[in-house]
Design a protein around this motif. Sequence first.
Motif, PDB file in Angstrom:
ATOM      1  N   ALA A 138       0.831  -1.219   0.000  1.00 20.05           N
ATOM      2  CA  ALA A 138       0.000   0.000   0.000  1.00 20.05           C
ATOM      3  C   ALA A 138       0.858   1.258   0.000  1.00 20.05           C
ATOM      4  O   ALA A 138       0.605   2.200   0.755  1.00 20.05           O
ATOM      5  N   ARG A 139       1.858   1.290  -0.869  1.00 21.08           N
ATOM      6  CA  ARG A 139       2.742   2.430  -1.011  1.00 21.08           C
ATOM      7  C   ARG A 139       2.783   2.872  -2.474  1.00 21.08           C
ATOM      8  O   ARG A 139       2.438   2.092  -3.366  1.00 21.08           O
ATOM      9  N   PRO A 140       3.189   4.099  -2.737  1.00 19.43           N
ATOM     10  CA  PRO A 140       3.127   4.618  -4.112  1.00 19.43           C
ATOM     11  C   PRO A 140       3.823   3.740  -5.151  1.00 19.43           C
ATOM     12  O   PRO A 140       3.324   3.581  -6.270  1.00 19.43           O
ATOM     13  N   GLU A 141       4.975   3.180  -4.790  1.00 22.18           N
ATOM     14  CA  GLU A 141       5.744   2.416  -5.770  1.00 22.18           C
ATOM     15  C   GLU A 141       5.143   1.054  -6.077  1.00 22.18           C
ATOM     16  O   GLU A 141       5.513   0.415  -7.076  1.00 22.18           O
ATOM     17  N   THR A 142       4.218   0.586  -5.260  1.00 20.00           N
ATOM     18  CA  THR A 142       3.665  -0.758  -5.464  1.00 20.00           C
ATOM     19  C   THR A 142       2.150  -0.808  -5.566  1.00 20.00           C
ATOM     20  O   THR A 142       1.600  -1.776  -6.100  1.00 20.00           O
ATOM     21  N   MET A 143       1.433   0.185  -5.046  1.00 20.11           N
ATOM     22  CA  MET A 143      -0.029   0.075  -4.983  1.00 20.11           C
ATOM     23  C   MET A 143      -0.684  -0.016  -6.355  1.00 20.11           C
ATOM     24  O   MET A 143      -0.378   0.748  -7.271  1.00 20.11           O
ATOM     25  N   VAL A 144      -1.613  -0.960  -6.468  1.00 18.69           N
ATOM     26  CA  VAL A 144      -2.516  -1.071  -7.614  1.00 18.69           C
ATOM     27  C   VAL A 144      -3.920  -0.916  -7.051  1.00 18.69           C
ATOM     28  O   VAL A 144      -4.331  -1.671  -6.170  1.00 18.69           O
ATOM     29  N   SER A 145      -4.659   0.083  -7.531  1.00 19.15           N
ATOM     30  CA  SER A 145      -5.982   0.382  -6.974  1.00 19.15           C
ATOM     31  C   SER A 145      -7.017   0.440  -8.081  1.00 19.15           C
ATOM     32  O   SER A 145      -6.684   0.457  -9.270  1.00 19.15           O
ATOM     33  N   ASN A 146      -8.288   0.484  -7.696  1.00 22.02           N
ATOM     34  CA  ASN A 146      -9.359   0.457  -8.714  1.00 22.02           C
ATOM     35  C   ASN A 146     -10.276   1.659  -8.650  1.00 22.02           C
ATOM     36  O   ASN A 146     -11.313   1.685  -9.309  1.00 22.02           O
ATOM     37  N   GLY A 147      -9.912   2.682  -7.865  1.00 24.75           N
ATOM     38  CA  GLY A 147     -10.753   3.868  -7.757  1.00 24.75           C
ATOM     39  C   GLY A 147     -10.472   4.878  -8.849  1.00 24.75           C
ATOM     40  O   GLY A 147      -9.693   4.634  -9.774  1.00 24.75           O
TER      41      GLY A 147
END
Length: 543
Positions: A207-216
């Motif tokens: 849950a960090r910028p370099e790794t997060m994948v989100s769906n919003g």
Amino acid sequence: MEINAKTSLSIVTSLILSLSSFVEVQAANVPEGTSLAKNQVLVRGNDAEAATLDPLKAEGMPEIHILRDLFEGLVIQDENGKVTPGVALKWDNSGNQVYRFHLRKDARWSNGDPVTANDFLFSLHRVVDPNFASPNAWYLKLTEIKNAKAIIEGKKPVDSLGVKAIDDYTLEFELEKPVPYFISMTAHTAMMPLHSKTVLASGDTWARPETMVSNGAFKLTEWVINERIELERNDKYWDNANTILNHVTYIPFENQNSALNRYKTGEVDMTSDVPAQMATKLRETHPDDYRVTPLLCTYYYAFNTQHKPFDDPKVRKAVAYSIKRDVITNGITTVGNVPAFTFAHKDVAGFKATMPDYGKWSQSEREESAKQLTKEAGYVESTPIEAKLLYNTSESHKTIAIAIASMLEKNLDAKITPENQEWKSYLSSRKSGDFDILRASWCGDYNEASTFLSLFTSDNERNYAFYKNSDYDSAISKAQMATDEQERNKYYDQAESILAEDMPIAPIYFYMQARLVRPTIGGFPMHNAEGRIYSKDLYIKSN
């Protein structure tokens, strides 16, 4: 939902929605003729530094404000608090006990992968897994999803959870019993999907910028601790064509005066609150910016019932009776908050609690009763009540804590020491019970009385009064089993009466939320009782 600083959605709406199917809705609803600014960038003040951006671990509003932009669950809400399609395009149910959601096929993760039923299943399995120990596991118990409680308690395997991915785009829930408001409950962060490959590959750092994948509608690009969180528009979002903002910045403020100063200098476009002592003046000096909206939240003090002297209900009552709620709402918060003597918010859909006797008395009568109760409990001038009052860093909380400590000293000769902690430390102290009196507040996760009253059942992990009463537990259990609304409300009212008699908490006021919002911001929701603000629905006007 825990609120860190801080109409009614009709339950009828929830019932109708649970029986219906839906078509897509437009995100930012820009009125015809509106001129949009070229630079669609918004800076939002936040209540505090986010403790996490993992939806399954988020406990407070500082996190949830941001997560509503980064992730999307099965359903969301519109500006009026009406449940509308999120990842689920439509749904149906059988007897309010088996719910089937049909997912939109154009929903995508920020890396382009499709959002599937298995993404929800992975997340739901994770939140109930006792090895993961999600602080939101209690919420899954509340949903009555089959076997959720037994799994969380380590009595059944995770894969026995009553949720199935029928296919990539169909998700089915089986509940232990009928829950007519279940659709509304699926909007909670604990029921948002996760991109399983990313989570499994990155572990605790996902849950960090370099790794997060989100769906919003937005994705995380930068996180500078205690300074800012940067989001940019997610062009893979299913309704990206109707999203107007290109960039959103969240700045944490534990001091509302700091937020106000940066608003005045133009560095912040929207505050999360206003300094309590400045509310009246700001209403006059910034009439076009000052916004007051309803908020389905209750501000209260919790007593640690495992600590002396608050193991004695007489002492708890004495403290609760001595609080001058009208002084708090009219002299300190000054934004229209309403004095509270019961816990479930006065605007919660379909339920009105009977006012307890002490709520009908005059303040002088309450104070006289408080003095008598204190004497009966054995506390006199030579051995006064002594306690530490814990609150999270905030000018408003500090002002209220100092005022209440003064009230208690004047009426009961009590020695109350206010103690503030920053949000993360406060969360830790609250969980471990390292306090005597705790500043707290609760916002409805859905609009029904159980979202408030279930909080103080013996097995609820958010029961920070550490209160246990089998009669109370029974009343809540019977309410949730009742299929008739009138019968259910009878048990809710019984629960409120037990709270008033045992007084594990002192309700103080029902919220109204005041904030400063630049007049150039369009789409701001004025009638969402749960205080949900989705940045995807906002836009910047040119003038």
